[in-house]
Design a protein around this motif. Sequence first.
Motif, mmCIF file in Angstrom:
data_model
loop_
_atom_site.group_PDB
_atom_site.id
_atom_site.type_symbol
_atom_site.label_atom_id
_atom_site.label_comp_id
_atom_site.label_asym_id
_atom_site.label_seq_id
_atom_site.Cartn_x
_atom_site.Cartn_y
_atom_site.Cartn_z
ATOM 1 N N UNK A 61 20.038 42.043 37.034
ATOM 2 C CA UNK A 61 20.327 40.634 36.767
ATOM 3 C C UNK A 61 21.778 40.292 37.026
ATOM 4 N N UNK A 62 22.562 41.280 37.505
ATOM 5 C CA UNK A 62 23.989 41.053 37.639
ATOM 6 C C UNK A 62 24.551 42.049 38.639
ATOM 7 N N UNK A 63 25.551 41.638 39.380
ATOM 8 C CA UNK A 63 26.277 42.532 40.271
ATOM 9 C C UNK A 63 27.756 42.285 40.031
ATOM 10 N N UNK A 64 28.484 43.349 39.709
ATOM 11 C CA UNK A 64 29.912 43.233 39.463
ATOM 12 C C UNK A 64 30.670 43.777 40.667
ATOM 13 N N UNK A 65 31.662 43.016 41.126
ATOM 14 C CA UNK A 65 32.455 43.396 42.286
ATOM 15 C C UNK A 65 33.922 43.569 41.905
ATOM 16 N N UNK A 66 34.604 44.552 42.490
ATOM 17 C CA UNK A 66 36.038 44.642 42.279
ATOM 18 C C UNK A 66 36.711 43.487 43.016
ATOM 19 N N UNK A 67 37.757 42.930 42.425
ATOM 20 C CA UNK A 67 38.444 41.783 43.037
ATOM 21 C C UNK A 67 39.908 41.804 42.613
ATOM 22 N N UNK A 68 40.770 42.373 43.450
ATOM 23 C CA UNK A 68 42.189 42.500 43.110
ATOM 24 C C UNK A 68 42.862 41.145 42.921
ATOM 25 N N UNK A 69 42.379 40.116 43.614
ATOM 26 C CA UNK A 69 42.950 38.769 43.507
ATOM 27 C C UNK A 69 41.833 37.806 43.124
ATOM 28 N N UNK A 70 41.726 37.518 41.822
ATOM 29 C CA UNK A 70 40.632 36.669 41.322
ATOM 30 C C UNK A 70 40.644 35.295 41.982
ATOM 31 N N UNK A 71 41.797 34.664 42.059
ATOM 32 C CA UNK A 71 41.875 33.316 42.627
ATOM 33 C C UNK A 71 41.388 33.299 44.074
ATOM 34 N N UNK A 72 41.840 34.258 44.867
ATOM 35 C CA UNK A 72 41.419 34.313 46.268
ATOM 36 C C UNK A 72 39.930 34.622 46.381
ATOM 37 N N UNK A 73 39.435 35.507 45.532
ATOM 38 C CA UNK A 73 38.009 35.842 45.559
ATOM 39 C C UNK A 73 37.154 34.647 45.174
ATOM 40 N N UNK A 74 37.566 33.934 44.110
ATOM 41 C CA UNK A 74 36.827 32.738 43.702
ATOM 42 C C UNK A 74 36.817 31.713 44.827
ATOM 43 N N UNK A 75 37.962 31.516 45.470
ATOM 44 C CA UNK A 75 38.047 30.542 46.563
ATOM 45 C C UNK A 75 37.134 30.941 47.725
ATOM 46 N N UNK A 76 37.104 32.241 48.054
ATOM 47 C CA UNK A 76 36.244 32.706 49.134
ATOM 48 C C UNK A 76 34.782 32.406 48.848
ATOM 49 N N UNK A 77 34.291 32.811 47.671
ATOM 50 C CA UNK A 77 32.872 32.630 47.361
ATOM 51 C C UNK A 77 32.508 31.154 47.193
ATOM 52 N N UNK A 78 33.439 30.358 46.714
ATOM 53 C CA UNK A 78 33.183 28.915 46.620
ATOM 54 C C UNK A 78 33.033 28.320 48.007
ATOM 55 N N UNK A 79 33.929 28.701 48.914
ATOM 56 C CA UNK A 79 33.892 28.159 50.268
ATOM 57 C C UNK A 79 32.707 28.706 51.069
ATOM 58 N N UNK A 80 32.461 30.004 50.946
ATOM 59 C CA UNK A 80 31.406 30.630 51.743
ATOM 60 C C UNK A 80 30.005 30.262 51.275
ATOM 61 N N UNK A 81 29.804 30.181 49.936
ATOM 62 C CA UNK A 81 28.447 29.999 49.414
ATOM 63 C C UNK A 81 28.292 28.834 48.447
ATOM 64 N N UNK A 82 29.381 28.139 48.145
ATOM 65 C CA UNK A 82 29.305 27.033 47.203
ATOM 66 C C UNK A 82 29.187 27.464 45.757
ATOM 67 N N UNK A 83 29.553 28.723 45.458
ATOM 68 C CA UNK A 83 29.439 29.229 44.094
ATOM 69 C C UNK A 83 30.521 28.653 43.197
ATOM 70 N N UNK A 84 30.162 28.397 41.959
ATOM 71 C CA UNK A 84 31.111 28.042 40.920
ATOM 72 C C UNK A 84 31.216 29.246 39.998
ATOM 73 N N UNK A 85 32.438 29.734 39.805
ATOM 74 C CA UNK A 85 32.656 30.906 38.951
ATOM 75 C C UNK A 85 33.473 30.500 37.744
ATOM 76 N N UNK A 86 32.954 30.815 36.565
ATOM 77 C CA UNK A 86 33.644 30.515 35.306
ATOM 78 C C UNK A 86 34.609 31.643 34.986
ATOM 79 N N UNK A 87 35.776 31.292 34.449
ATOM 80 C CA UNK A 87 36.754 32.290 34.034
ATOM 81 C C UNK A 87 36.382 32.845 32.661
#
Length: 111
Positions: free
Chosen positions: A5-31
């Motif tokens: 039900x979940x996949x956890x990914x390493x992400x050294x830069x949270x802001x950049x990772x959030x921006x990537x997934x928002x732009x690529x897939x339209x995901x909204x990620x809560x902090x």
Amino acid sequence: MARPNYIELPAADIAASKAFYAKAFGWTLADFGPSYAATTTGDVDVGLQGDLAEAPAAPLPVIEVDDLEAALAAVTAAGGVVVRPIFGFPGGRRFQFRDPHGNELAVMQAD
């Protein structure tokens, strides 16, 4: 039935990772604190772990179960090796293990 039900990914830069997934897939990620963000769809969600001391080395599939202690006993009896004992996190508890082929997974029980 237990299911991923979940996949956890390493992400050294949270802001950049959030921006990537928002732009690529339209995901909204809560902090969830300064080093963690996740989708919260209630289906198969994705978490980004920015704390490199806590981050998995590779994507970490998480399996949801109804009884965490029973799952721990079953994983151990089947030959899994616990690499992180049961611990709490916002929303539940989990443990992490390696299967006989070295794949790391987690098992969680929601609060």
